[in-house]
Design a protein around this motif. Structure first.
Motif, PDB file in Angstrom:
ATOM      1  N   ARG A 163     104.034  80.120  99.590  1.00 50.48           N
ATOM      2  CA  ARG A 163     102.845  79.401 100.041  1.00 50.48           C
ATOM      3  C   ARG A 163     101.675  80.342 100.354  1.00 50.48           C
ATOM      4  NH1 ARG A 163     104.350  74.061 101.574  1.00 50.48           N
ATOM      5  NH2 ARG A 163     106.609  73.842 101.612  1.00 50.48           N
ATOM      6  N   GLU A 164     101.941  81.634 100.445  1.00 53.87           N
ATOM      7  CA  GLU A 164     100.893  82.617 100.736  1.00 53.87           C
ATOM      8  C   GLU A 164     100.965  83.751  99.742  1.00 53.87           C
ATOM      9  OE1 GLU A 164     101.418  83.903 104.783  1.00 53.87           O
ATOM     10  OE2 GLU A 164      99.938  82.468 105.476  1.00 53.87           O
ATOM     11  N   GLY A 165      99.840  84.433  99.580  1.00 57.07           N
ATOM     12  CA  GLY A 165      99.789  85.591  98.704  1.00 57.07           C
ATOM     13  C   GLY A 165      98.674  86.534  99.129  1.00 57.07           C
ATOM     14  N   HIS A 166      98.744  87.759  98.661  1.00 53.52           N
ATOM     15  CA  HIS A 166      97.745  88.777  98.959  1.00 53.52           C
ATOM     16  C   HIS A 166      96.813  88.883  97.747  1.00 53.52           C
ATOM     17  CE1 HIS A 166      96.549  92.346 101.328  1.00 53.52           C
ATOM     18  NE2 HIS A 166      96.068  92.722 100.153  1.00 53.52           N
ATOM     19  N   TYR A 167      95.534  88.544  97.944  1.00 52.71           N
ATOM     20  CA  TYR A 167      94.570  88.484  96.846  1.00 52.71           C
ATOM     21  C   TYR A 167      93.826  89.810  96.696  1.00 52.71           C
ATOM     22  CZ  TYR A 167      94.951  83.394  96.457  1.00 52.71           C
ATOM     23  OH  TYR A 167      95.408  82.121  96.246  1.00 52.71           O
ATOM     24  N   VAL A 168      93.625  90.243  95.431  1.00 49.85           N
ATOM     25  CA  VAL A 168      92.873  91.461  95.122  1.00 49.85           C
ATOM     26  C   VAL A 168      91.935  91.161  93.957  1.00 49.85           C
ATOM     27  CG1 VAL A 168      93.017  93.882  94.433  1.00 49.85           C
ATOM     28  CG2 VAL A 168      94.805  92.896  95.861  1.00 49.85           C
ATOM     29  N   LEU A 169      90.678  91.638  94.062  1.00 46.55           N
ATOM     30  CA  LEU A 169      89.676  91.405  93.024  1.00 46.55           C
ATOM     31  C   LEU A 169      89.105  92.739  92.555  1.00 46.55           C
ATOM     32  CD1 LEU A 169      87.739  89.401  91.496  1.00 46.55           C
ATOM     33  CD2 LEU A 169      86.198  89.705  93.421  1.00 46.55           C
ATOM     34  N   PHE A 170      89.088  92.943  91.251  1.00 44.38           N
ATOM     35  CA  PHE A 170      88.468  94.114  90.623  1.00 44.38           C
ATOM     36  C   PHE A 170      87.338  93.626  89.732  1.00 44.38           C
ATOM     37  CE2 PHE A 170      92.375  96.420  91.540  1.00 44.38           C
ATOM     38  CZ  PHE A 170      91.947  97.721  91.670  1.00 44.38           C
ATOM     39  N   GLU A 171      86.231  94.342  89.718  1.00 44.33           N
ATOM     40  CA  GLU A 171      85.202  94.138  88.711  1.00 44.33           C
ATOM     41  C   GLU A 171      85.203  95.388  87.854  1.00 44.33           C
ATOM     42  OE1 GLU A 171      80.453  93.538  88.562  1.00 44.33           O
ATOM     43  OE2 GLU A 171      81.543  92.241  89.959  1.00 44.33           O
ATOM     44  N   ILE A 172      85.416  95.214  86.544  1.00 39.12           N
ATOM     45  CA  ILE A 172      85.654  96.332  85.630  1.00 39.12           C
ATOM     46  C   ILE A 172      84.594  96.327  84.536  1.00 39.12           C
ATOM     47  CG2 ILE A 172      87.312  97.346  84.040  1.00 39.12           C
ATOM     48  CD1 ILE A 172      89.448  95.607  85.578  1.00 39.12           C
ATOM     49  N   GLU A 173      84.100  97.501  84.215  1.00 39.39           N
ATOM     50  CA  GLU A 173      83.196  97.648  83.081  1.00 39.39           C
ATOM     51  C   GLU A 173      83.906  98.481  82.031  1.00 39.39           C
ATOM     52  OE1 GLU A 173      78.995  99.809  82.332  1.00 39.39           O
ATOM     53  OE2 GLU A 173      79.080  98.427  84.034  1.00 39.39           O
ATOM     54  N   GLY A 174      83.988  97.952  80.814  1.00 38.00           N
ATOM     55  CA  GLY A 174      84.691  98.677  79.766  1.00 38.00           C
ATOM     56  C   GLY A 174      84.615  97.976  78.437  1.00 38.00           C
ATOM     57  N   SER A 175      85.396  98.483  77.497  1.00 38.76           N
ATOM     58  CA  SER A 175      85.356  97.975  76.125  1.00 38.76           C
ATOM     59  C   SER A 175      86.298  96.803  75.887  1.00 38.76           C
ATOM     60  CB  SER A 175      85.697  99.104  75.159  1.00 38.76           C
ATOM     61  OG  SER A 175      87.008  99.558  75.415  1.00 38.76           O
ATOM     62  N   GLY A 176      87.318  96.658  76.678  1.00 36.51           N
ATOM     63  CA  GLY A 176      88.275  95.570  76.514  1.00 36.51           C
ATOM     64  C   GLY A 176      89.695  96.055  76.297  1.00 36.51           C
ATOM     65  N   LYS A 177      89.864  97.288  75.812  1.00 34.09           N
ATOM     66  CA  LYS A 177      91.227  97.770  75.569  1.00 34.09           C
ATOM     67  C   LYS A 177      91.964  98.037  76.881  1.00 34.09           C
ATOM     68  CE  LYS A 177      90.044 102.634  74.964  1.00 34.09           C
ATOM     69  NZ  LYS A 177      90.147 103.791  74.118  1.00 34.09           N
ATOM     70  N   GLU A 178      91.213  98.370  77.938  1.00 30.63           N
ATOM     71  CA  GLU A 178      91.865  98.563  79.238  1.00 30.63           C
ATOM     72  C   GLU A 178      92.374  97.241  79.798  1.00 30.63           C
ATOM     73  OE1 GLU A 178      87.686  97.909  79.483  1.00 30.63           O
ATOM     74  OE2 GLU A 178      88.540  99.792  78.859  1.00 30.63           O
ATOM     75  N   ILE A 179      91.710  96.144  79.470  1.00 30.13           N
ATOM     76  CA  ILE A 179      92.150  94.828  79.927  1.00 30.13           C
ATOM     77  C   ILE A 179      93.491  94.465  79.281  1.00 30.13           C
ATOM     78  CG2 ILE A 179      91.569  92.376  80.003  1.00 30.13           C
ATOM     79  CD1 ILE A 179      89.809  94.208  81.792  1.00 30.13           C
ATOM     80  N   ALA A 180      93.620  94.756  78.002  1.00 31.88           N
ATOM     81  CA  ALA A 180      94.879  94.471  77.313  1.00 31.88           C
ATOM     82  C   ALA A 180      96.030  95.248  77.938  1.00 31.88           C
ATOM     83  CB  ALA A 180      94.743  94.810  75.834  1.00 31.88           C
ATOM     84  N   GLU A 181      95.792  96.509  78.264  1.00 33.16           N
ATOM     85  CA  GLU A 181      96.834  97.335  78.887  1.00 33.16           C
ATOM     86  C   GLU A 181      97.162  96.833  80.294  1.00 33.16           C
ATOM     87  OE1 GLU A 181      99.665 100.274  79.564  1.00 33.16           O
ATOM     88  OE2 GLU A 181      98.815  99.514  77.709  1.00 33.16           O
ATOM     89  N   LEU A 182      96.137  96.460  81.066  1.00 36.23           N
ATOM     90  CA  LEU A 182      96.366  95.943  82.416  1.00 36.23           C
ATOM     91  C   LEU A 182      97.189  94.658  82.385  1.00 36.23           C
ATOM     92  CD1 LEU A 182      92.910  96.453  84.126  1.00 36.23           C
ATOM     93  CD2 LEU A 182      95.054  97.527  84.780  1.00 36.23           C
ATOM     94  N   GLU A 183      96.830  93.749  81.505  1.00 35.25           N
ATOM     95  CA  GLU A 183      97.557  92.484  81.432  1.00 35.25           C
ATOM     96  C   GLU A 183      99.007  92.694  80.990  1.00 35.25           C
ATOM     97  OE1 GLU A 183      95.252  89.766  79.080  1.00 35.25           O
ATOM     98  OE2 GLU A 183      93.902  89.349  80.761  1.00 35.25           O
TER      99      GLU A 183
END
Length: 111
Positions: free
Chosen positions: A58-78
């Motif tokens: 019922r609870e969780g710890h929320y974290v928000l990142f704002e990232i600037e990049g080409s998109g390949k780092e997003i694929a690796e993160l996911e």
């Protein structure tokens, strides 16, 4: 390729100790930087109630990142987030196009 802006939000299990959360956030920052991106903004939002129950939690710890990049780092993160047991949910949204459109609307209203 032009740099794009993404927002990455993820929810960590609520019972996770603070030092493990810090390690996870640090490792995500390292992945972003090694893949060629930069962290524009980081916000640790803390423990909050979930909108709906996920895996009987019922609870969780929320974290928000704002990232600037080409998109390949997003694929690796996911890819890494899918296999991480601490992360309950995550979402990545490209926000640069929406911000450009919003800026145009604001500029038009000011005229």
């Amino acid at each position: 390729m032009a740099n794009r802006v993404y927002e990455l939000m993820y929810i960590i299990k609520a019972e996770t100790p603070a030092d493990e959360i810090a390690k996870l956030n640090e490792s995500i920052t390292k992945v972003i930087e090694t893949e060629g991106g930069t962290v524009v903004k980081f916000e640790d939002m803390g423990k909050r109630k979930l909108a709906y129950e996920i895996k009987r939690m019922r609870e969780g710890h929320y974290v928000l990142f704002e990232i600037e990049g080409s998109g390949k780092e997003i694929a690796e993160l996911e890819r890494r987030m899918r296999v991480n047991d601490l992360i309950i949910r995550f979402i990545t949204v490209r926000v640069d196009e929406e911000r450009k459109a919003a800026d145009k609307i604001i500029a038009k209203r000011e005229r």
